[in-house]
Design a protein around this motif. Structure first.
Motif, PDB file in Angstrom:
ATOM      1  N   ARG A   3       0.802  -1.209   0.000  1.00 44.24           N
ATOM      2  CA  ARG A   3       0.000   0.000   0.000  1.00 44.24           C
ATOM      3  C   ARG A   3       0.841   1.268   0.000  1.00 44.24           C
ATOM      4  N   MET A  78      -7.775   7.546  -2.701  1.00 38.92           N
ATOM      5  CA  MET A  78      -6.611   6.708  -2.414  1.00 38.92           C
ATOM      6  C   MET A  78      -5.842   7.256  -1.218  1.00 38.92           C
ATOM      7  N   MET A  81      -7.783   6.190   1.919  1.00 36.49           N
ATOM      8  CA  MET A  81      -7.661   4.753   2.196  1.00 36.49           C
ATOM      9  C   MET A  81      -6.296   4.393   2.779  1.00 36.49           C
ATOM     10  N   ASN A  82      -5.289   5.173   2.451  1.00 34.34           N
ATOM     11  CA  ASN A  82      -3.942   4.880   2.950  1.00 34.34           C
ATOM     12  C   ASN A  82      -3.559   5.743   4.155  1.00 34.34           C
ATOM     13  N   MET A 437     -10.686  -4.279  -0.159  1.00 32.14           N
ATOM     14  CA  MET A 437     -10.097  -2.962  -0.349  1.00 32.14           C
ATOM     15  C   MET A 437      -8.826  -2.969  -1.204  1.00 32.14           C
ATOM     16  N   PRO A 438      -7.883  -3.919  -1.034  1.00 33.80           N
ATOM     17  CA  PRO A 438      -6.709  -3.917  -1.923  1.00 33.80           C
ATOM     18  C   PRO A 438      -7.100  -3.987  -3.395  1.00 33.80           C
ATOM     19  N   LEU A 441      -8.412  -0.559  -4.476  1.00 35.64           N
ATOM     20  CA  LEU A 441      -7.320   0.402  -4.623  1.00 35.64           C
ATOM     21  C   LEU A 441      -6.598   0.197  -5.957  1.00 35.64           C
ATOM     22  N   ARG A 442      -6.410  -1.059  -6.341  1.00 40.10           N
ATOM     23  CA  ARG A 442      -5.786  -1.317  -7.644  1.00 40.10           C
ATOM     24  C   ARG A 442      -6.681  -0.843  -8.782  1.00 40.10           C
ATOM     25  N   ALA A 444      -8.750   1.608  -8.682  1.00 39.91           N
ATOM     26  CA  ALA A 444      -8.669   3.063  -8.717  1.00 39.91           C
ATOM     27  C   ALA A 444      -7.406   3.517  -9.439  1.00 39.91           C
ATOM     28  N   GLU A 445      -6.282   2.867  -9.112  1.00 43.20           N
ATOM     29  CA  GLU A 445      -5.022   3.237  -9.750  1.00 43.20           C
ATOM     30  C   GLU A 445      -5.002   2.827 -11.211  1.00 43.20           C
TER      31      GLU A 445
END
Length: 476
Positions: A3, A78, A81-82, A437-438, A441-442, A444-445
């Motif tokens: 992350r 993002m 989330m981090n 969630m992981p 997040l991917r 989103a990126e």
């Protein structure tokens, strides 16, 4: 999932450079779709494309895709989330509820197996199939791996209750059933043996080629110590988990597709995948599929070597062909070690390689070898593969050929390929919001590189919404 992200501005600039040639009108400079491809997959008739989608679903999808394509919104999400905000229970609950009713609802099939099953039924009614993805990954101990295995086994068992052929694959990550630290150790040892063939690995099973001359070996710069007795026992336990899952998939006739990961872990993942494929892919039908990431410079050579080695053994292979989802982290990792990125230098090179690999695999399917899942959101790649399949005489419904897109992405391409008579699957991750969630997040990126597809979907969806409003088709 790692992350630790690049600063938002740096990440955005890097991805813009990599994806600078992508637009809604992109035509590959190296491998343009033949004119016939335009008639095989028709994306112009929005009424026909979205005939099976309700008006409320179209509206929600348009809004969610709009949010996902807003870079400011994505960067902020993002960062949240981090951040340490997620460590405060009250704030965390509010954030997770917000995510659940936006990105999670759009990109995921639900929180439970039953909700995922309902999603499979809905897309099956629309003429698509589902890839069931129990979204667990990156586990650190045997207890967690055992728990994840039970979740995968329940998923296979549950698939029997769904309509015949509605589930195309069970998706699994090796990082969910083997401690991630051990995968790093095994990858180091495999890399060192490739550098020094005299290096003995007494635990190593029969496998297919894992490396090529262009493979990145910089993750292992010095000779690693051998596995300890405890590590060898853990490795054996991981093999047993995978074999139990493979046997269950064979028993229920549900193909198992192993996802790819970072290059630091991929050698061990390929080792697990190929050794299991040799054991379980029998009678001409692959049960265990591996994943090839076309954005890697060494992917073509590795794919060719593995296919040819499997052919000599009489082992039918299955591959999922993707572009790749770890661009930023791979480039950052290589740069920190003083090496060039293992990823192609431009998006055009990645497009060209993807289409080149696709042509190679389609010819093998036409000759009765291998099976392939073309996982792509690129419209040109989808059209080109469809055209080549038809030209090679690959008939509708051929079980060795499947197209796939993420749930919530590239709906127009999915429905266009469906209307052309191809088997099309949607990648359906499910599980509690915090567990998934992981994956989110991917997405989103990664979505930064899919903006052209997202825009095309939104344009077509709004056209269909306007048509329905004008014709008073509110009840669809």
């Amino acid at each position: 999932m790692d992350r630790r992200l690049l600063p938002a501005t740096t990440l955005r600039l890097f991805n813009r450079r990599f994806n600078s040639t992508v637009s809604t009108a992109t035509v590959l400079q190296t491998l343009k779709p033949e004119p016939a491809a335009l008639t095989i997959v028709n994306l112009d008739d929005h009424r026909k494309l979205f005939a099976s989608v309700s008006t409320s679903k179209l509206l929600r999808s348009s809004i969610n895709l709009g949010l996902a394509s807003n870079e400011t919104f994505v960067d902020f999400g993002m960062w949240v989330m981090n951040s340490r905000l997620m460590e405060t229970s009250l704030v965390r609950d509010v954030i997770l509820k917000t995510v659940k009713h936006t990105m999670f609802e759009h990109f995921c099939a639900g929180e439970t197996t039953e909700e995922a099953g309902e999603c499979v039924r809905k897309i099956h009614d629309a003429g698509l199939r589902g890839m069931l993805v129990y979204a667990v990954e990156h586990t650190g101990d045997n207890t967690g791996c055992d728990r994840n295995l039970e979740g995968f086994l329940r998923c296979v068992e549950f698939s029997k209750s769904l309509p015949p052929s509605s589930v195309s694959f069970l998706i699994a990550k090796i990082t969910a059933i083997c401690p991630i630290g051990l995968l790093r150790r095994v990858s180091d040892l495999l890399r060192w043996q490739y550098k020094d063939p005299s290096f003995n690995l007494p635990w190593k099973l029969h496998t297919l080629p894992i490396f090529s001359t262009s493979s990145p070996l910089y993750h292992t710069l010095q000779k690693p110590p051998p596995l300890t007795p405890e590590e060898e026992l853990d490795l054996e336990l991981a093999h047993r988990r995978l074999q139990k899952l493979c046997q269950k998939c064979v028993q229920e006739s549900v193909p198992l597709l192993i996802d790819a990961e970072y290059t630091s872990l991929q050698p061990a993942i390929d080792y697990f995948t190929y050794s299991s494929a040799i054991k379980h892919n029998q009678d001409g039908n692959p049960i265990v599929y591996g994943t090839v990431q076309a954005y890697l410079k060494d992917a073509k050579e590795r794919l060719f070597m593995a296919s040819k080695a499997a052919e000599k053994l009489g082992v039918p292979m299955g591959f999922k062909l993707v572009r790749g989802a770890y661009m930023s982290s791979e480039t950052e990792s290589a740069s920190s070690l003083g090496y060039d990125s293992p990823i192609h230098n431009s998006i055009d090179e990645t497009h060209a390689c993807y289409n080149d690999y696709a042509g190679f695999l389609l010819k093998r399917i036409a000759n009765g070898n291998d099976a392939v899942v073309f996982a792509t959101h690129n419209i040109d790649s989808g059209k080109l593969a469809a055209c080549r399949a038809r030209n090679l005489g690959i008939q509708k419904g051929n079980r060795r050929l499947e197209f796939a897109q993420l749930y919530g992405m590239s709906e127009a391409l999915s429905f266009g390929l469906r209307n052309a008579g191809f088997q099309v699957s949607k990648y359906l991750p499910y599980g509690p919001v915090d567990m998934v969630m992981p994956y989110l997040l991917r997405r989103a990126e990664e979505n930064r590189g899919l903006l052209s597809t997202s825009n095309i979907d939104r344009v077509l969806m709004w056209k269909e919404l306007k048509r329905r409003i004008k014709s008073l088709e509110f009840g669809k």
